[in-house]
Scaffold this active site. Sequence first.
Site, PDB file in Angstrom:
ATOM      1  N   ASP A 174       0.847  -1.213  -0.111  1.00  0.00           N
ATOM      2  CA  ASP A 174       0.124  -0.016   0.079  1.00  0.00           C
ATOM      3  C   ASP A 174       0.908   1.326  -0.120  1.00  0.00           C
ATOM      4  OD1 ASP A 174      -2.364   1.387  -0.161  1.00  0.00           O
ATOM      5  OD2 ASP A 174      -2.692   1.367   2.263  1.00  0.00           O
ATOM      6  N   HIS A 210       2.030   3.709  -9.105  1.00  0.00           N
ATOM      7  CA  HIS A 210       1.963   2.307  -9.412  1.00  0.00           C
ATOM      8  C   HIS A 210       3.081   1.994 -10.480  1.00  0.00           C
ATOM      9  CE1 HIS A 210      -1.937   2.335  -7.561  1.00  0.00           C
ATOM     10  NE2 HIS A 210      -2.358   3.273  -8.395  1.00  0.00           N
ATOM     11  N   LEU A 217      10.417 -20.480  -5.303  1.00  0.00           N
ATOM     12  CA  LEU A 217       9.705 -19.455  -4.777  1.00  0.00           C
ATOM     13  C   LEU A 217       8.149 -19.487  -5.326  1.00  0.00           C
ATOM     14  CD1 LEU A 217       8.971 -17.318  -2.443  1.00  0.00           C
ATOM     15  CD2 LEU A 217       9.899 -15.587  -4.267  1.00  0.00           C
TER      16      LEU A 217
HETATM   17  C1  IPE Z   1      -5.563  -2.648  -0.205  1.00  0.00           C
HETATM   18  O1  IPE Z   1      -5.272  -1.277  -0.591  1.00  0.00           O
HETATM   19  C2  IPE Z   1      -5.455  -3.501  -1.502  1.00  0.00           C
HETATM   20  C3  IPE Z   1      -4.131  -3.606  -2.210  1.00  0.00           C
HETATM   21  C4  IPE Z   1      -2.899  -3.136  -1.693  1.00  0.00           C
HETATM   22  C5  IPE Z   1      -4.232  -4.143  -3.464  1.00  0.00           C
HETATM   23  P1  IPE Z   1      -6.194  -0.255  -0.294  1.00  0.00           P
HETATM   24  O2  IPE Z   1      -5.470   1.024  -0.510  1.00  0.00           O
HETATM   25  O3  IPE Z   1      -7.180  -0.544  -1.513  1.00  0.00           O
HETATM   26  O4  IPE Z   1      -6.962  -0.503   0.724  1.00  0.00           O
HETATM   27  P2  IPE Z   1      -7.840   0.563   1.784  1.00  0.00           P
HETATM   28  O5  IPE Z   1      -8.934   1.112   0.857  1.00  0.00           O
HETATM   29  O6  IPE Z   1      -7.037   1.804   2.148  1.00  0.00           O
HETATM   30  O7  IPE Z   1      -8.457  -0.056   2.902  1.00  0.00           O
HETATM   31  C1  IPE Z   2      -1.587   0.271  -3.430  1.00  0.00           C
HETATM   32  O1  IPE Z   2      -1.711   1.526  -3.455  1.00  0.00           O
HETATM   33  C2  IPE Z   2      -1.799  -0.239  -4.679  1.00  0.00           C
HETATM   34  C3  IPE Z   2      -3.171  -0.727  -5.005  1.00  0.00           C
HETATM   35  C4  IPE Z   2      -4.297  -0.726  -4.242  1.00  0.00           C
HETATM   36  C5  IPE Z   2      -3.438  -1.036  -6.388  1.00  0.00           C
HETATM   37  P1  IPE Z   2      -2.527   2.679  -3.324  1.00  0.00           P
HETATM   38  O2  IPE Z   2      -3.029   2.946  -4.666  1.00  0.00           O
HETATM   39  O3  IPE Z   2      -3.855   2.304  -2.341  1.00  0.00           O
HETATM   40  O4  IPE Z   2      -1.812   3.887  -2.948  1.00  0.00           O
HETATM   41  P2  IPE Z   2      -2.482   5.072  -1.674  1.00  0.00           P
HETATM   42  O5  IPE Z   2      -3.007   3.999  -0.488  1.00  0.00           O
HETATM   43  O6  IPE Z   2      -3.571   5.586  -2.108  1.00  0.00           O
HETATM   44  O7  IPE Z   2      -1.417   5.701  -1.424  1.00  0.00           O
HETATM   45 MG    MG Z   3      -4.225   2.371  -0.323  1.00  0.00          MG
END
Ligand code: IPE
Ligand code: IPE
Ligand code: MG
Length: 248
Positions: A17, A34, A126
């Site tokens: 995240d 990303h 792995l």
């Molecule tokens: C969880 O992250 C999903 C992934 C890392 C793919 P999110 O950014 O979607 O989660 P929330 O919305 O903060 O809980």
């Molecule tokens: C996690 O990073 C990747 C996905 C959920 C695809 P985020 O896109 O949720 O990044 P933040 O949490 O908004 O910074």
């Molecule tokens: Mg996120």
Amino acid sequence: MNLDTQNIPTHIAIIMDGNGRWAQARGLARSAGHVKGVETVKRIIEISGHLGVKYLTLYTFSTENWNRPVEEVEALMKLFVDELEDDVFMENDMQFRVIGDTERLPESVKRRMNECMDKTRNNKTLIVTCALSYSSRWEITEVAKQIAQDAIEKKVRPEDINEAYISSHLQTNFLPDPDLLIRTGGELRISNYLLWQCAYSEFYFCDTFWPDFGEEDLHKAIESYQKRQRRFGKTEDQVENQQKAEKK
Ligand code: IPE
Ligand code: IPE
Ligand code: MG
């Protein structure tokens, strides 16, 4: 490195995240985060392999992430197609697998994903599993439906249903439960990830945004894991005596 090489977690699950916030902090579009996040994925896969981790399960795109703006979802789907290369898996003798509601994915993603799974299926070191269009409640609901259907068709009796039976029907049935769950990006929640499987996992949360997560961060997570005593409901003394007996 202060790691005990005899106590590396067999299965590490990661909630990757913080990509969007990493980009926004630099005045960039979220999608740039990303793109940077993919580099981290490749790095962490290789480091995990070298450490002797056997299973790495990466939360890549959740069921809930389908609700993001269309442009962001499209950019992510394009990244999966463009960046999912066989090379990193073949060079390191690693398998690529996917869990999730993959029917919802665009054809181009499904094709690339299936090619990569086919190509790497006999690799040994792995198993890298991407949770793609995944959510734990979705997964468990699917199992409930399947069991209900099997019961109607008299393939299973209620008294035969136990925890092992449910585990064997989950999408993760080829994986042991995670030993360590890492979440980057500072949030203290599990966002619908591996709810059943993480019943006894050790949790590690860090503030580092996923694009900045590196070898040192992974080592810190594993060090923290190695300092803990996993009791599985028993007492400290019981666990210590058990460990002494195993060492004899
Ligand atoms: C969880 O992250 C999903 C992934 C890392 C793919 P999110 O950014 O979607 O989660 P929330 O919305 O903060 O809980
Ligand atoms: C996690 O990073 C990747 C996905 C959920 C695809 P985020 O896109 O949720 O990044 P933040 O949490 O908004 O910074
Ligand atoms: Mg996120």
